[in-house]
Design an enzyme around this catalytic site. Sequence first.
Site, PDB file in Angstrom:
ATOM      1  N   LYS A  50       0.834  -1.207   0.000  1.00  0.00           N
ATOM      2  CA  LYS A  50       0.000   0.000   0.000  1.00  0.00           C
ATOM      3  C   LYS A  50       0.867   1.255   0.000  1.00  0.00           C
ATOM      4  O   LYS A  50       0.656   2.177  -0.784  1.00  0.00           O
ATOM      5  CB  LYS A  50      -0.925   0.014   1.227  1.00  0.00           C
ATOM      6  CG  LYS A  50      -1.922   1.167   1.202  1.00  0.00           C
ATOM      7  CD  LYS A  50      -2.464   1.494   2.575  1.00  0.00           C
ATOM      8  CE  LYS A  50      -1.563   2.463   3.295  1.00  0.00           C
ATOM      9  NZ  LYS A  50      -2.137   3.038   4.521  1.00  0.00           N
ATOM     10  N   ASP A 106      -6.384   1.325   1.166  1.00  0.00           N
ATOM     11  CA  ASP A 106      -6.382   1.562   2.613  1.00  0.00           C
ATOM     12  C   ASP A 106      -7.736   1.132   3.166  1.00  0.00           C
ATOM     13  O   ASP A 106      -8.547   0.514   2.464  1.00  0.00           O
ATOM     14  CB  ASP A 106      -6.074   3.033   2.915  1.00  0.00           C
ATOM     15  CG  ASP A 106      -7.215   3.965   2.526  1.00  0.00           C
ATOM     16  OD1 ASP A 106      -8.134   3.528   1.778  1.00  0.00           O
ATOM     17  OD2 ASP A 106      -7.214   5.128   2.964  1.00  0.00           O
TER      18      ASP A 106
END
Length: 258
Positions: free
Chosen positions: A150, A168
């Site tokens: 991420k 997220d």
Amino acid sequence: MTSPKPKSSTQNLKKSIPAPARRKPAFRSAYTKAELEEIFRRFSIQRPEPKGELEHVNPFTLVVAVALSAQATDAGVNKATRALFKVADTPQKMLELGEGKVRDYIKTIGLYRNKAKNVIALSQMLVDDFGGEVPKTREELVRLPGVGRKTANVVMSMAFGIPTIAVDTHIFRIGNRIRLAPGKTPDEVEEKLEKVIPKHYLYHAHHWLILHGRYCCKARRPECERCVIADICKSPEKSCDVPAPLVELPPQMIGAAD
């Protein structure tokens, strides 16, 4: 007593050939291509130039800020890093500052002790392996301590303009809640989003979805009456079918509450 018949060569051949692996069923979106195009067209009108809300001054401070943001709000990270980045905005300066002082700057952030270790370790690796520069590829970025997929995706997008989807908590929720890209893991949601988002909207899509999840399709209760895609949305939680007026929102206040 008759001896057992020898197995035919055909039988032996069948046994030696492994069974074909089961193919994963192809993902079919709950939305038509026209609906997907319209969803992101509306987001593009609402926020023509969406921005990430982590304060940073260069790719290095962005890597640090994103790594610090795990299990913390952007607003909380910004509050801690404003002073830190004034004195340490390069890997070398961060190393000179040292782990103890980094810890003092970020002690208001959750898991700050471990995060301070990672900031120093990633700074050291950048100096030793990358000449003090932040690498541009995901494979290299995820080698850095405290940097996962991420974080790498956010850095690739925000620092280097490479279209990626960093999943997220907001994007994971949106992907599943509105059936845009349902998945059990962030990687699964990421893979599906990259398939369904129209290519010409992919660069900003990451920020549009985060901001939509943060300010409209909220975790506790989605504010459907404020949603510009309420008429298209296929969420079973939806409480309104009338889209909010499609107008450009005021410029983002970076550092606002998460």
